[in-house]
Motif scaffolding. Structure first.
Motif, PDB file in Angstrom:
ATOM      1  N   PRO A 187       0.792  -1.230   0.000  1.00 35.58           N
ATOM      2  CA  PRO A 187       0.000   0.000   0.000  1.00 35.58           C
ATOM      3  C   PRO A 187       0.832   1.292   0.000  1.00 35.58           C
ATOM      4  O   PRO A 187       0.321   2.317   0.409  1.00 35.58           O
ATOM      5  N   TYR A 188       2.029   1.257  -0.447  1.00 42.11           N
ATOM      6  CA  TYR A 188       2.846   2.468  -0.611  1.00 42.11           C
ATOM      7  C   TYR A 188       2.973   3.266   0.681  1.00 42.11           C
ATOM      8  O   TYR A 188       2.802   4.473   0.705  1.00 42.11           O
ATOM      9  N   ASP A 189       3.263   2.581   1.741  1.00 43.45           N
ATOM     10  CA  ASP A 189       3.321   3.307   3.012  1.00 43.45           C
ATOM     11  C   ASP A 189       4.696   3.341   3.655  1.00 43.45           C
ATOM     12  O   ASP A 189       4.896   4.072   4.610  1.00 43.45           O
ATOM     13  N   LYS A 190       5.635   2.532   3.125  1.00 39.51           N
ATOM     14  CA  LYS A 190       6.941   2.518   3.786  1.00 39.51           C
ATOM     15  C   LYS A 190       8.055   2.816   2.799  1.00 39.51           C
ATOM     16  O   LYS A 190       8.044   2.326   1.661  1.00 39.51           O
ATOM     17  N   LEU A 191       8.997   3.622   3.235  1.00 40.48           N
ATOM     18  CA  LEU A 191      10.171   3.844   2.401  1.00 40.48           C
ATOM     19  C   LEU A 191      10.942   2.527   2.338  1.00 40.48           C
ATOM     20  O   LEU A 191      10.962   1.763   3.301  1.00 40.48           O
ATOM     21  N   GLU A 192      11.576   2.311   1.203  1.00 41.68           N
ATOM     22  CA  GLU A 192      12.250   1.028   1.044  1.00 41.68           C
ATOM     23  C   GLU A 192      13.756   1.209   0.878  1.00 41.68           C
ATOM     24  O   GLU A 192      14.227   2.263   0.459  1.00 41.68           O
ATOM     25  N   ILE A 344       0.885  18.874  -6.463  1.00 40.33           N
ATOM     26  CA  ILE A 344       1.511  17.618  -6.045  1.00 40.33           C
ATOM     27  C   ILE A 344       1.226  16.598  -7.133  1.00 40.33           C
ATOM     28  O   ILE A 344       0.071  16.359  -7.478  1.00 40.33           O
ATOM     29  N   ARG A 345       2.299  16.048  -7.676  1.00 41.68           N
ATOM     30  CA  ARG A 345       2.118  15.096  -8.767  1.00 41.68           C
ATOM     31  C   ARG A 345       2.551  13.707  -8.358  1.00 41.68           C
ATOM     32  O   ARG A 345       3.719  13.359  -8.441  1.00 41.68           O
ATOM     33  N   THR A 346       1.572  12.985  -7.885  1.00 43.69           N
ATOM     34  CA  THR A 346       1.810  11.594  -7.513  1.00 43.69           C
ATOM     35  C   THR A 346       0.757  10.775  -8.245  1.00 43.69           C
ATOM     36  O   THR A 346      -0.232  10.361  -7.664  1.00 43.69           O
ATOM     37  N   PRO A 347       0.964  10.596  -9.537  1.00 44.97           N
ATOM     38  CA  PRO A 347      -0.091   9.987 -10.340  1.00 44.97           C
ATOM     39  C   PRO A 347      -0.291   8.504 -10.053  1.00 44.97           C
ATOM     40  O   PRO A 347       0.572   7.840  -9.475  1.00 44.97           O
ATOM     41  N   GLY A 348      -1.453   8.029 -10.462  1.00 43.48           N
ATOM     42  CA  GLY A 348      -1.760   6.599 -10.324  1.00 43.48           C
ATOM     43  C   GLY A 348      -1.815   6.179  -8.867  1.00 43.48           C
ATOM     44  O   GLY A 348      -2.285   6.913  -7.999  1.00 43.48           O
ATOM     45  N   GLN A 349      -1.289   5.026  -8.601  1.00 42.13           N
ATOM     46  CA  GLN A 349      -1.332   4.489  -7.241  1.00 42.13           C
ATOM     47  C   GLN A 349      -0.386   5.224  -6.304  1.00 42.13           C
ATOM     48  O   GLN A 349      -0.502   5.099  -5.085  1.00 42.13           O
ATOM     49  N   THR A 350       0.561   5.980  -6.861  1.00 42.88           N
ATOM     50  CA  THR A 350       1.479   6.688  -5.964  1.00 42.88           C
ATOM     51  C   THR A 350       0.743   7.758  -5.159  1.00 42.88           C
ATOM     52  O   THR A 350       1.285   8.300  -4.215  1.00 42.88           O
ATOM     53  N   GLU A 351      -0.500   8.026  -5.536  1.00 43.60           N
ATOM     54  CA  GLU A 351      -1.338   8.896  -4.716  1.00 43.60           C
ATOM     55  C   GLU A 351      -1.393   8.367  -3.284  1.00 43.60           C
ATOM     56  O   GLU A 351      -1.423   9.141  -2.327  1.00 43.60           O
ATOM     57  N   LEU A 352      -1.395   7.067  -3.161  1.00 42.07           N
ATOM     58  CA  LEU A 352      -1.462   6.471  -1.824  1.00 42.07           C
ATOM     59  C   LEU A 352      -0.204   6.802  -1.024  1.00 42.07           C
ATOM     60  O   LEU A 352      -0.243   6.959   0.191  1.00 42.07           O
TER      61      LEU A 352
ATOM     62  N   PHE C 376      -6.619  -3.748  -8.056  1.00 39.01           N
ATOM     63  CA  PHE C 376      -5.460  -3.854  -8.945  1.00 39.01           C
ATOM     64  C   PHE C 376      -4.684  -5.141  -8.626  1.00 39.01           C
ATOM     65  O   PHE C 376      -4.670  -5.604  -7.484  1.00 39.01           O
ATOM     66  N   ILE C 377      -4.034  -5.647  -9.642  1.00 42.98           N
ATOM     67  CA  ILE C 377      -3.228  -6.844  -9.449  1.00 42.98           C
ATOM     68  C   ILE C 377      -1.957  -6.486  -8.679  1.00 42.98           C
ATOM     69  O   ILE C 377      -1.319  -5.464  -8.955  1.00 42.98           O
ATOM     70  N   MET C 378      -1.601  -7.290  -7.704  1.00 44.67           N
ATOM     71  CA  MET C 378      -0.315  -7.121  -7.029  1.00 44.67           C
ATOM     72  C   MET C 378       0.700  -7.927  -7.833  1.00 44.67           C
ATOM     73  O   MET C 378       0.661  -9.170  -7.801  1.00 44.67           O
ATOM     74  N   PRO C 379       1.590  -7.263  -8.527  1.00 46.69           N
ATOM     75  CA  PRO C 379       2.492  -7.981  -9.437  1.00 46.69           C
ATOM     76  C   PRO C 379       3.277  -9.089  -8.742  1.00 46.69           C
ATOM     77  O   PRO C 379       3.509 -10.144  -9.327  1.00 46.69           O
ATOM     78  N   ALA C 380       3.632  -8.850  -7.492  1.00 46.93           N
ATOM     79  CA  ALA C 380       4.448  -9.853  -6.802  1.00 46.93           C
ATOM     80  C   ALA C 380       3.697 -11.160  -6.591  1.00 46.93           C
ATOM     81  O   ALA C 380       4.290 -12.201  -6.376  1.00 46.93           O
ATOM     82  N   SER C 381       2.373 -11.097  -6.660  1.00 41.25           N
ATOM     83  CA  SER C 381       1.594 -12.315  -6.402  1.00 41.25           C
ATOM     84  C   SER C 381       1.412 -13.164  -7.657  1.00 41.25           C
ATOM     85  O   SER C 381       0.844 -14.244  -7.592  1.00 41.25           O
ATOM     86  N   LEU C 382       1.868 -12.657  -8.800  1.00 43.25           N
ATOM     87  CA  LEU C 382       1.682 -13.410 -10.037  1.00 43.25           C
ATOM     88  C   LEU C 382       2.653 -14.581 -10.083  1.00 43.25           C
ATOM     89  O   LEU C 382       3.805 -14.467  -9.672  1.00 43.25           O
TER      90      LEU C 382
END
Lengths: 741, 370, 418
Positions: A187-192, A344-352, C376-382
């Motif tokens: 869910p795009y919540d943690k820095l990696e 703020i430009r966080t398109p697509g799922q990066t909005e999360l 949405f599909i989680m790519p890692a699960s494919l």
């Protein structure tokens, strides 16, 4: 191959009700020089029974086939006869569906089309692929950052040998300089943790990948499959043969020294790149006194989206600043990170990701136009901004300012340098040319030993990015076999770059596979024909070398052009350019089209118009008009061409000397947002046509008899009118005085 | 171009709002849906979008003299439609709490009344006072509450408590009014007209009617509001009967003191209904707006307990269960006292500040007629 | 390369799927495309123009169709669905259900069946803006150019008017579903996206207010092959429009609807403003936004549109649309955030920039895959050898779908070359 002709006419789809088939049959037989009875007529030719007719004849030895039925765009599976020359005459769309039934005009139109089709089969021959020797399938990747490494790994995993060239001593590029990465998955919540180090390990241990560090490309010569690349490393050079190249040379941050208005130059104003370095080292501190920063301001679009600096969005900086705001907060819970953004430009799922990062007491965001950064004493700074969400012009104190600087592709400097030289040369501005040459030469990347210049050509409005001009074809390139990937192509995030790199790798793989089979690459990726010039007649005028959009033609030391056939994309622009008319394809040549044109009889009392239609867009548009049963002008004869760039001016002479009254070219839109799949075919045709006046003057003909119209595939409802308008204008001018001569 | 205003983000203020029930504050991304769906905001400088960004930036000075947070009736349309789950309605509630803190003196009282020991301390205080008065215990004989706490005792303790609450509230409003004038740069207006219009608006509850998702709030607030008035009337009448007409309690519906009983009963019934409605609304909209903060619940709890203990003490008195009746009555008194003390520092203080804000909106002429 | 090469299956024949298919085939592999609808091309066939070049999508489709026709390595099934997937990388067993089209390969595309068909149905290709027949083709550049009969609405053999009208014996009302089994080495999932159901946007009058349309309906209105032959006319009364509002993030970036950003809508609305401005020189467009998202070089397009004095951009999300029943106009309320003012304005028509929903919300891929809360599909699960493209992973535009699909092509050949 000895040709044995077969002619087939379908009477279905109202062809039989529109045309006198007996007459058409006779005419066709005459042209094909066969017995009229051998012209096969069927009421449903594409049916199994109809096809059986053709197949039986083929068994009997027929190998050169003209089929008068529907458009070649449909029933392609049915009318596919490998090993035979097949020409499909569009009687349905261009006659039955668009003309008045059973009139003399319609009849003569149908007969002309059949005649032209048969002539094409008479003049053409079966193509055989031109496969060059000693081809390499190795793929070279320039750049060892995220894009380059990804490309290299993908190609290697697909079974190809890869040579990777990195200019620095270490692999990894910018990706290796990061403290953390923005999240890569839901869910795009943690820095990696940066992934690059694993990728480097993987690449270094892959048997298929050979890596050159601290190396640059000194020279690239040859053509796809036969690219000889000289790599320079520590003063020594080594040449190796590769099949295709992926250019993933990356980007540089926009020069912050140009951002004085945002405070750069003051000790506590840094860039996002410096911020990464600092975070990687440990605490977030102020350069001026080493004290921990507690009020950190991020200024977005520092240089980007600014007409005075970079007129594009750099795509990654919003995500990066949100990430760096998290650094500030994680390292010191009493610290604040203030982000001043345009959008703020966080398109697509990066909005999360945006949503997750902003949900922090100490991350403060506002839309703002930052108007200045000034000293506030003690090394602190005031950020002044207007048009904020806070409702007024504001001034806020920070102890550290981070400028979110953007992306400049490394292709930009060489392109600007080269474009400057070209322009100076064009204008004859020797002083400017000398000045540019006196400035330090930027780092070139490919150093192509091509007549057309050492780097990828610049795309208008692309600001140095080596991008595709097409939305549908992202890896389109004007230097066949050389594909760009990552931030040299477009501003993008690291995850996007890895994805992009895979795409470029596929294109490189395709290229080496196609040249191995002697087939063209996109967009005529099935085409085994190739330009085959009759060099004996070449005058070395160099028009072909200059006009070829893909730089496929070089010149030898005597100045005689020669083809690097694997660079060729089979558009026929050279064929159109050649004043000696020496360039031919097996199924498409100056002679073939010229003969088709000349076959049209234009009697005293009849107007005859030739329509040369680009087969990619104009031709399908004409078909579409027919499907809507719009009427096409019966005086117009449509001849498809590969690209208007292949239009040879001799066709104008051919037409008018035979009494044709007008010639209209239907081609793609050109200019900055060109739609021509061969870059500038219609533009070149237009240019040539502007010169046609001379020819026409010689013949004492009005230049209005020739016209080029730009048309897109979706303008089918306007196409009949375009042709009608042209015919009307020609009728106003009057008949061609050469008629009947 | 106007000079830039120097703003001073205050992280502690942000944290205060977050901890005070506005934990969704930082989710706001300033789309302004809230402002559009809000049916009570004026069109110029509308709320609550701007309050959200000010609070996100910790600009506490922006809330000094800001009537808008008080114009909010917390109907939670904004919260229901907020695309980010930022719950502006709840955040504004938390900001109001911060504002109350700012305007009420002494400041420590704010923290105290909103802290968990508040009720126990009040309980001990009242028990202590009753012990001093010597009536702390369960009296014998017929159940008459004045045996437990004499009317004079009540007047002696509760009147000052109420007065204290009102005075603190009024002082706060005075400061608030001055700040509002300063912030809006308004020097004069039609005070009489504004007050009368405000009174009408409050009595009619017209603003509540425009609530979308929590339309029932009109009914519940209306009931609670008028029940309080009825209970106030009952108290006033009680004082009238006891002190002036010298008719001793307990009153009954059939006795001379029947008007007291009528108002008391109506008030109790209305309050019961109103509070139950409020609680049920909270849960009904919980999915969209959340169940509310401690701050909200404390008030509901106090009012609820007063209402419940009031009714229960009456029932047990009539039923003649002395032990329970006196205990419940004691609890009733504790909570009434708490309510009075709590008044200017709590969510209940909205009766001062919201009235003032509505009045100021009219006074300053910002409210545009639709 | 002469080692064993397996076929690559591409599920979905939209632009992503087509790209994955032709790119894979041109790298020397056999490819099978399975497309659920009767035609290839997917969503982009419904678009008038692409941003930022404002070029017609049919141009690129034509090239790709031509690549398919000439390739010989690509087989496609339209009106077909994947029912079962089993096995693993290099050896997937797939069962495809070929739905009956009721029109066979003999169809020549003459339109006779449509002419006689008595059943009128809502035209879903045009998002219900007009009607079509139960025997139909979506548009004049449809591929394959072969008609189809809508089984749900066709009266069947009782009617059979089409069968009488067809001279080519192309109508077969007895056609039954057929199962096709395939063995493939890799599977590319490219089933694309659906438009968010705007009827869920109660305060925006989605589906209720006649002149509140979706961005996809706007594309159809502006398309030459659309319901109005490309003329932008409002649905309620067919009037020309002069004053149109675009409501950004209609559903997107909203956790009550779609918590993610749908990526394309900012560029799409800017583009649609140019449709309007081109057709009606005096017209006005107003775009209400939260953030304008025109990443990369798209910024240039934003500037170009913004420079048009008749295009206004207002920061502030629209949260109320009401119908003026007398005129059919739409009353819009928003806060102009930078001015701090709540405004109500009247428009001839309002376009909701509705968001993208991955197709996997409506129909899951018949194999074990993890999805995000939003579908949405989680790519890692494919599983290995299975790849998701484009909008199945995150909302993206055509350009990025092409990038992704091309990249996926190399991954699929890695799996198919064993």
């Amino acid at each position: 191959m000895e040709k044995k002709f077969g002619v087939y006419i379908c009477t279905g789809c109202s062809i039989g009700e529109t045309v006198n088939i007996e007459k058409l049959k006779k005419k066709s037989a005459r042209v094909a020089k066969i017995e009229a009875d051998n012209v096969r007529v069927h009421h449903f030719l594409c049916s199994p029974e109809g096809l059986e007719l053709i197949k039986n004849d083929i068994k009997e030895g027929v190998n050169t086939i003209t089929i008068g039925a529907c458009s070649p765009r449909v029933k392609f599976e049915e009318f596919d006869f490998p090993g035979s020359i097949v020409e499909r005459v569009n009687l349905r769309e261009f006659v039955a569906w668009t003309q008045e039934p059973m009139t003399d005009d319609t009849q003569s139109l149908a007969e002309d089309y059949m005649q032209m089709g048969i002539i094409k089969t008479q003049k053409g021959s079966l193509p055989e692929p031109n496969i060059l020797q000693d081809l390499s399938k190795t793929i070279m990747v320039i750049g060892g950052g995220m894009s380059g490494l990804s490309s290299a790994l993908e190609a290697a995993k697909a079974g190809y040998q890869v040579v990777l060239v990195e200019k620095d001593a270490e692999l990894g590029g910018w990706a290796a300089k990061l403290y953390k990465e923005t999240p890569r998955q839901y869910p795009y919540d943690k820095l990696e943790e940066p992934r690059i180090f694993n990728i480097i390990k993987e690449a270094e241990s892959n048997q298929n990948i050979k890596i050159f560090k601290s190396s640059v490309i000194e020279k690239t010569e040859g053509q796809p499959g036969l690219l000889d690349v000289t790599i320079r490393k520590n003063g020594t050079s080594e040449t190796m043969r590769v099949g295709a190249i992926i250019m993933a040379a990356g980007w540089k941050p926009y020069e912050a020294s140009k951002l004085e208005h945002l405070g750069y130059g003051k000790s506590n104003v840094i860039t996002n790149v410096q911020m990464e370095e600092m975070a990687k080292k440990g605490k977030i501190t102020r350069p001026s006194d080493g004290k921990e920063a507690k009020k950190v301001a991020f200024i977005q679009c520092a240089g980007s989206r600014d007409p005075n600096h970079l007129p594009y969005c750099s795509s990654f900086c919003c995500g990066t600043s949100l990430k760096q705001a998290k650094y500030v907060r994680e390292k010191n819970e009493d610290a604040m990170a203030m982000i001043f953004y345009k959008d703020i430009r966080t398109p697509g799922q990066t909005e999360l990701f945006y949503k997750n990062m902003q949900n922090d007491a100490g991350v403060l965001l506002t839309k703002a136009e930052v108007t200045g950064v000034s000293d506030a004493g003690n090394g602190n700074l005031y950020i002044e901004a207007e048009n904020t969400l806070l409702g007024e012009k504001i001034k806020v104190e920070a102890d550290l300012v981070v400028l979110a600087t953007g992306i400049v592709p490394v292709t930009r400097a060489p392109q600007e340098y080269l474009d400057g030289l070209t322009e100076a040369q064009k204008k004859g501005d020797e002083a400017k040319k000398a000045y540019i040459e006196a400035t330090p030469k930027p780092e070139f990347i490919l150093n192509l030993d091509y007549r057309q210049g050492p780097e990828l050509p610049s795309l208008e409005g692309a600001y140095g990015f080596a991008d595709s001009n097409f939305i549908c074809f992202q890896y389109e390139t004007r230097r066949t076999g050389i594909y760009s990937a990552g931030c040299v192509r477009q501003p993008m995030t690291m995850s996007d770059a890895a994805e992009d790199a895979a795409g470029a790798a596929l294109k490189a793989v395709q290229c080496v596979e196609h040249v191995a089979k002697g087939i063209a690459v996109h967009p005529r990726a099935w085409d085994t024909t190739f330009p085959d010039p009759l060099m004996i007649k070449c005058t070395s005028c160099k028009r072909c070398t200059e006009e070829c959009p893909f730089g496929a033609i070089d010149e030898d030391e005597k100045g005689t052009p020669f083809y690097r056939i694997n660079r060729c994309r089979r558009c026929g622009t050279c064929m159109g350019a050649c004043p000696e008319r020496i360039v031919s394809f097996k199924d498409f040549s100056v002679d073939i089209v010229g003969s088709m044109i000349k076959s049209i009889e234009s009697e005293e009392d009849e107007f005859r118009i030739i329509v040369l239609a680009c087969e990619n867009d104009a031709y399908p548009a004409l078909d579409s008009a027919a499907i809507k049963r719009q009427k096409l002008n019966p005086k117009a004869r449509i001849i498809p061409v590969r690209c208007l760039g292949s239009t040879n001016l001799v066709w104008v002479t051919d037409a008018f000397s035979k009494g044709i009254d007008g010639l209209i070219l239907l081609g793609c839109k050109y200019g900055e947002n060109y739609q021509c799949h061969f870059v500038k075919g219609s533009e070149l045709a237009n240019y040539r046509f502007s010169k046609v006046k001379e020819t026409l003057d010689k013949l004492q003909l009005e230049s209005e008899r020739c016209q080029l119209v730009q048309v897109s595939i979706s303008e089918y409802d306007q196409i009949p009118k375009m042709i009608n308008d042209f015919v009307e204008r020609v009728e106003e001018i009057g008949p061609n005085p050469f008629k009947g001569m | 171009m106007a000079e830039a205003t120097v703003i001073k983000p205050d992280l502690d203020f942000v944290k205060g709002v977050i901890e005070g029930g506005g934990d969704s504050l930082k989710k706001c991304y300033q789309c302004a849906t809230c402002t559009v769906v809000c049916n009570v905001t004026p069109d110029s400088n509308p709320f609550p979008r701007k309050e959200m960004v000010w609070a996100q930036w910790g600009l506490k000075e922006k809330f000094a003299g800001n009537p808008d947070v008080w114009l909010c009736h917390q109907c939670n349309d904004c919260t229901a439609y907020c695309p980010r789950g930022a719950k502006p309605g709840e955040v504004l509630g938390a900001i109001r709490k911060q504002t109350i803190k700012q305007y009420s003196s002494p400041e420590f009282m704010v923290n105290f009344v909103n802290s968990k020991p508040f009720i126990p301390v009040m309980l001990l205080l009242l028990a202590g006072l009753l012990s001093v008065a010597g009536t702390f215990g369960i009296p014998d004989g017929e159940i008459v509450f004045s045996k437990f706490a004499s009317t004079h005792f009540l007047q002696f303790v509760f009147t000052p408590a109420l007065l204290f609450g009102v005075v603190v509230g009024v002082l706060g409003v005075k400061k608030f009014w001055a700040d509002m004038k300063k912030a809006a740069k308004v020097s004069s207006g039609d005070m009489g007209g504004s007050i009368s219009a405000t009174t009408q608006e409050i009595l009619s509850h017209i603003k509540f009617k425009s609530c979308g998702v929590s339309a029932d709030r009109f009914t519940s607030h209306f009931l609670v509001f008028y029940s309080f008035i009825a209970l106030g009337m009952a108290t006033a009448l009680g004082v009238l009967y006891i002190d002036i007409l010298h008719i001793e309690s307990p009153f009954s519906l059939t006795g001379t003191g029947f008007p007291v009983k009528i108002f008391g009963t109506i008030g109790a019934a209305g309050l019961l209904l109103g509070v139950l409605l409020m609680i049920s609304n909270r849960f009904k909209n919980a999915e969209k707006v959340g169940v509310g903060s401690y701050f909200d619940w404390l008030l509901l709890t106090i009012v609820g307990v007063i209402m419940a203990s009031g009714i229960l003490s009456w029932v047990t008195r009539v039923a003649g269960i002395a032990g329970v009746a006196y205990t419940v009555y004691f609890i009733h008194l504790v909570f009434v006292l708490s309510l009075f003390v709590y008044l200017p520092y709590s969510k209940l203080a909205h009766m001062f500040y919201r009235s003032a804000a509505i009045c100021f909106l009219k006074y300053s002429g910002r409210e545009t007629r639709k | 390369m002469s080692e064993q090469q397996k076929t690559v299956l591409v599920i979905g024949g939209g632009f992503s799927g087509l790209t994955a298919a032709v790119e894979t085939a041109e790298a020397g592999f056999n490819v099978v495309i399975v497309e659920k609808t009767p035609f290839l091309g997917g969503r982009v066939t419904q678009l008038n123009k692409y941003f930022p070049k404002l070029c017609p999508p049919n141009c690129g489709l034509e090239i790709n169709f031509k690549r398919i026709k000439n390739s010989g390595d690509i087989t496609f099934y339209t009106f077909a669905e994947v029912e079962k997937i089993s096995g693993q990388e290099g050896n997937y067993e797939v069962t495809i259900k070929q739905n009956p089209r009721f029109i066979n390969d003999k169809c020549v595309g003459c339109n006779a069946c449509t002419e006689v068909c008595p059943v009128e149905i809502s035209n879903e290709f045009n998002f219900g803006l007009d009607k079509t027949k139960a025997a139909y083709i979506t548009h004049n550049q449809a591929f394959p150019f072969k008609y189809v009969i809508d089984s749900k609405n066709c009266k069947g053999k009782a009617c059979a008017k089409c069968a009488e009208a067809c001279k080519y014996d192309a109508i077969d009302l007895d056609m039954k579903p057929e199962a096709v089994n395939l063995n493939v080495g890799a599977i590319v999932l490219a089933t694309g996206w659906d438009l968010y159901d705007v009827t869920k946007l109660d305060i925006l009058g989605g589906g209720k207010i006649k002149n509140v349309i979706t961005n996809m309906q706007m594309e159809r209105l502006a398309s030459p092959n659309g319901p109005t032959s490309g003329k932008i006319l409002r649905p309620s009364d067919g009037k020309e429009v002069n004053n149109v509002a675009f409501v950004q993030c209609a559903g997107s970036r909203d956790e009550n609807h779609l918590p993610y950003c749908s990526y394309i809508c900012c560029m799409a609305s800017l583009k649609q403003a140019t449709y309007l401005r081109e057709q009606y020189p005096d017209s006005k467009a107003q775009i209400f936004y939260i953030d304008i998202r025109t990443p990369g070089r798209y910024e240039q397009f934003y500037w170009k549109v913004k420079d048009d004095p008749n295009v206004t951009l207002t920061k502030g999300k629209v949260a109320k649309l009401e119908e003026d029943t007398a005129t059919g106009d739409v009353l819009l309320t928003a806060e102009d955030v930078l001015l701090g003012k709540k405004i109500t304005a009247r428009f001839d028509m309002v376009v909701l920039a509705a968001g993208m929903v991955p197709s996997t919300v409506a129909s899951k891929i018949p194999t074990d895959i993890s999805y995000t809360n939003e579908g949405f599909i989680m790519p890692a699960s494919l599983k290995k050898g299975m790849f998701a493209v484009g909008t199945l992973k995150s909302p993206v535009d055509v350009a990025r779908s092409v990038q992704d699909a091309t990249g996926v092509a190399i991954k699929s050949i890695q799996s198919a070359r064993r």
